[in-house]
Scaffold this motif. Structure first.
Motif, mmCIF file in Angstrom:
data_model
loop_
_atom_site.group_PDB
_atom_site.id
_atom_site.type_symbol
_atom_site.label_atom_id
_atom_site.label_comp_id
_atom_site.label_asym_id
_atom_site.label_seq_id
_atom_site.Cartn_x
_atom_site.Cartn_y
_atom_site.Cartn_z
ATOM 1 N N LEU A 176 36.919 40.852 103.597
ATOM 2 C CA LEU A 176 37.259 41.829 102.507
ATOM 3 C C LEU A 176 38.792 41.622 102.203
ATOM 4 C CD1 LEU A 176 35.093 44.992 103.716
ATOM 5 C CD2 LEU A 176 34.704 43.453 101.707
ATOM 6 N N VAL A 177 39.593 41.680 103.265
ATOM 7 C CA VAL A 177 41.015 41.467 103.143
ATOM 8 C C VAL A 177 41.439 40.282 102.251
ATOM 9 C CG1 VAL A 177 43.341 41.140 104.429
ATOM 10 C CG2 VAL A 177 41.651 42.758 105.158
ATOM 11 N N LEU B 253 49.827 41.679 108.708
ATOM 12 C CA LEU B 253 49.640 42.199 109.911
ATOM 13 C C LEU B 253 48.215 42.163 110.408
ATOM 14 C CD1 LEU B 253 51.141 43.325 112.380
ATOM 15 C CD2 LEU B 253 50.967 45.592 111.483
ATOM 16 N N LEU B 254 47.269 42.550 109.280
ATOM 17 C CA LEU B 254 45.922 42.628 109.671
ATOM 18 C C LEU B 254 45.279 41.201 110.020
ATOM 19 C CD1 LEU B 254 44.773 45.212 106.892
ATOM 20 C CD2 LEU B 254 44.594 45.591 109.171
ATOM 21 N N LEU B 255 45.949 40.280 109.324
ATOM 22 C CA LEU B 255 45.470 38.882 109.599
ATOM 23 C C LEU B 255 45.865 38.809 110.912
ATOM 24 C CD1 LEU B 255 46.242 36.825 106.358
ATOM 25 C CD2 LEU B 255 43.914 37.851 107.187
ATOM 26 N N GLU B 256 47.184 39.068 111.345
ATOM 27 C CA GLU B 256 47.851 38.703 112.732
ATOM 28 C C GLU B 256 46.916 39.372 113.820
ATOM 29 O OE1 GLU B 256 51.493 39.537 115.340
ATOM 30 O OE2 GLU B 256 51.849 39.644 113.244
ATOM 31 N N TYR B 257 46.186 40.649 113.309
ATOM 32 C CA TYR B 257 45.652 41.449 114.599
ATOM 33 C C TYR B 257 44.228 40.690 114.730
ATOM 34 C CZ TYR B 257 48.149 45.412 116.199
ATOM 35 O OH TYR B 257 49.011 45.895 116.809
ATOM 36 N N LEU B 258 43.726 39.696 114.147
ATOM 37 C CA LEU B 258 42.527 39.001 114.269
ATOM 38 C C LEU B 258 42.878 38.153 115.691
ATOM 39 C CD1 LEU B 258 41.117 37.783 111.010
ATOM 40 C CD2 LEU B 258 40.339 39.414 112.516
ATOM 41 N N VAL C 111 37.277 36.912 99.591
ATOM 42 C CA VAL C 111 36.971 35.459 99.543
ATOM 43 C C VAL C 111 35.985 34.936 98.321
ATOM 44 C CG1 VAL C 111 36.706 34.944 102.100
ATOM 45 C CG2 VAL C 111 34.514 36.095 101.155
ATOM 46 N N TRP C 112 35.512 36.324 97.703
ATOM 47 C CA TRP C 112 34.680 35.923 96.648
ATOM 48 C C TRP C 112 35.376 35.834 95.405
ATOM 49 C CZ3 TRP C 112 35.241 40.614 99.199
ATOM 50 C CH2 TRP C 112 36.102 41.447 98.673
ATOM 51 N N SER C 113 36.935 35.982 95.192
ATOM 52 C CA SER C 113 37.306 35.910 94.165
ATOM 53 C C SER C 113 38.166 34.572 94.056
ATOM 54 C CB SER C 113 38.605 37.014 94.145
ATOM 55 O OG SER C 113 39.716 36.828 95.180
ATOM 56 N N GLY C 114 38.131 33.836 95.046
ATOM 57 C CA GLY C 114 38.868 32.654 94.978
ATOM 58 C C GLY C 114 40.298 32.472 94.751
ATOM 59 N N GLY C 115 41.054 33.497 94.798
ATOM 60 C CA GLY C 115 42.651 33.389 94.643
ATOM 61 C C GLY C 115 43.172 34.901 94.406
ATOM 62 N N ALA C 116 42.530 35.992 95.180
ATOM 63 C CA ALA C 116 43.146 37.466 95.208
ATOM 64 C C ALA C 116 44.404 37.170 95.987
ATOM 65 C CB ALA C 116 42.152 38.265 95.546
ATOM 66 N N GLN D 180 41.647 45.495 100.458
ATOM 67 C CA GLN D 180 42.502 45.288 101.899
ATOM 68 C C GLN D 180 42.454 46.794 102.713
ATOM 69 O OE1 GLN D 180 44.181 44.189 98.713
ATOM 70 N NE2 GLN D 180 43.466 42.228 99.567
ATOM 71 N N LEU D 181 42.358 47.843 102.137
ATOM 72 C CA LEU D 181 42.247 49.024 103.079
ATOM 73 C C LEU D 181 40.800 49.035 103.755
ATOM 74 C CD1 LEU D 181 44.089 51.765 100.564
ATOM 75 C CD2 LEU D 181 44.954 50.924 102.711
ATOM 76 N N ALA D 182 39.960 48.613 102.838
ATOM 77 C CA ALA D 182 38.560 48.834 103.565
ATOM 78 C C ALA D 182 38.532 47.939 104.403
ATOM 79 C CB ALA D 182 37.355 48.735 102.387
ATOM 80 N N GLY D 183 38.868 46.464 104.091
ATOM 81 C CA GLY D 183 38.886 45.527 105.176
ATOM 82 C C GLY D 183 39.766 45.836 106.438
#
Length: 328
Positions: free
Chosen positions: A140-141, A101-106, A144-149, A283-286
């Motif tokens: 943050l959500v 839902l957070l992604l959709e809200y972009l 991107v730094w983890s490459g697969g979270a 995810q919460l912070a993002g």
């Protein structure tokens, strides 16, 4: 006036909570063996039946609306109803409901970019800052730094849902003479037809019964698919739409769209209580940054003036044309 405002705020909160429950209800059906397209078809098909009955009773001028805004209504049904829900329900196959839902809200950020680049209407400084804050929240959500979270397929579907949601705001402005119940009812009908045809052609796998007799679990109990499907149609679609329309006639676009942010909170809490899902700290912070960015974009004068629908309520909201408020 005060009583009207209070009732409007109450209806807006009810609408946001109702929409926020759609993800958990759909996820329970998907986990039980339904396909994402199957859940979409039942949701919008059931809602279309109810709304068409309301249109038949109230007769708000469907034929006149079709003549005036036919092309916009067709594209609206394809993208803003069928597209956004197929993309979102596919996203929750791979991601926690609240993250999808957070992604959709972009979607509102994409609207700003479209208005800026295509319509040549640059947003105000506050709107630009809000967009940058929301993009930082997205980073943050998805970590991107983890490459697969997070699953890349889920991220892709979530961003597709954002694009379809953005199309709603851009299309809704064209249906200027369409009453909100007509927009919702016709849009649901067209969206249902699109998903059904794609299912018959084999483009979308439409599965609406659990092939392995898996339980449909909500809050740790097997409620059965009829209960979950009814909740998805009645509570998270029909009630959510109608309370949203009633709210915006009382409190206006700006206030209503801000109250709609409660959908993300409602979805997160409902996913925790009904599915046992809770986003991680990143995810919460993002999510906080994305919501803060959306608040800033909504308060930016140029963005609202350049493109009337001020930004998103969840997946698929009705529009009250006298106040130009976006429903998602």
């Amino acid at each position: 006036m005060r009583a009207r405002t209070s009732s409007g705020l109450g209806l807006a909160v009810a609408s946001a909570i109702s929409f926020g429950l759609s993800g958990p209800f759909a996820r329970a059906l998907i986990d039980a063996g339904w396909s994402s397209a199957g859940a979409v078809l039942v949701r919008i098909g059931g809602a279309a039946v109810v709304l068409l009955v309301l249109l038949a009773v109230t007769r708000p001028g469907v034929l006149a609306a079709l003549r005036a805004d036919g092309p916009a209504l067709v594209v609206y049904g394809v993208l803003a109803v069928a597209g956004v829900q197929v993309a979102f329900f596919n996203a929750i196959r791979y991601l926690p409901v609240s993250v999808a839902l957070l992604l959709e809200y972009l979607g509102p950020v994409l609207v700003i970019a479209w208005v800026w680049l295509v319509r040549r209407a640059p947003p105000g400084r506050r709107t630009v800052v809000g967009g940058l804050v929301a993009i930082a929240g997205l980073l943050l959500v998805v970590q991107v730094w983890s490459g697969g979270a997070l699953d890349p397929a889920g991220i892709a579907w979530g961003l597709a849902a954002a694009a379809c949601q953005a199309s709603y705001f851009l299309l809704a402005d064209r249906a200027t003479r369409t009453p909100p119940t007509v927009l919702a009812g016709v849009g649901m009908t067209i969206g249902t037809a699109v998903v059904a045809v794609l299912g018959l052609l084999g483009v979308l796998p439409v599965v609406v019964t659990a092939t392995t007799a898996e339980p449909v679990v909500l809050a740790g109990h097997d409620v059965g698919w009829p209960v979950a499907a009814t909740l998805l149609v009645v509570v998270s679609t029909v009630v959510a739409y109608l309370t949203g329309v009633a709210a915006i006639t009382r409190i206006g676009a700006a206030r209503g769209s801000l109250v709609a942010l409660l959908e993300v909170v409602a979805s997160t809490v409902a996913s925790w209580l009904l599915l046992g899902e809770l986003p991680g700290p990143w995810q919460l912070a993002g999510g906080v940054l994305i919501l803060a960015g959306i608040v800033l974009t909504r308060s930016g004068p140029t963005a609202v003036a350049a493109d009337p629908p001020p930004v998103a309520e969840a997946v698929d909201r009705p529009v009250h044309r006298s106040d130009e408020r976006a429903p998602g």
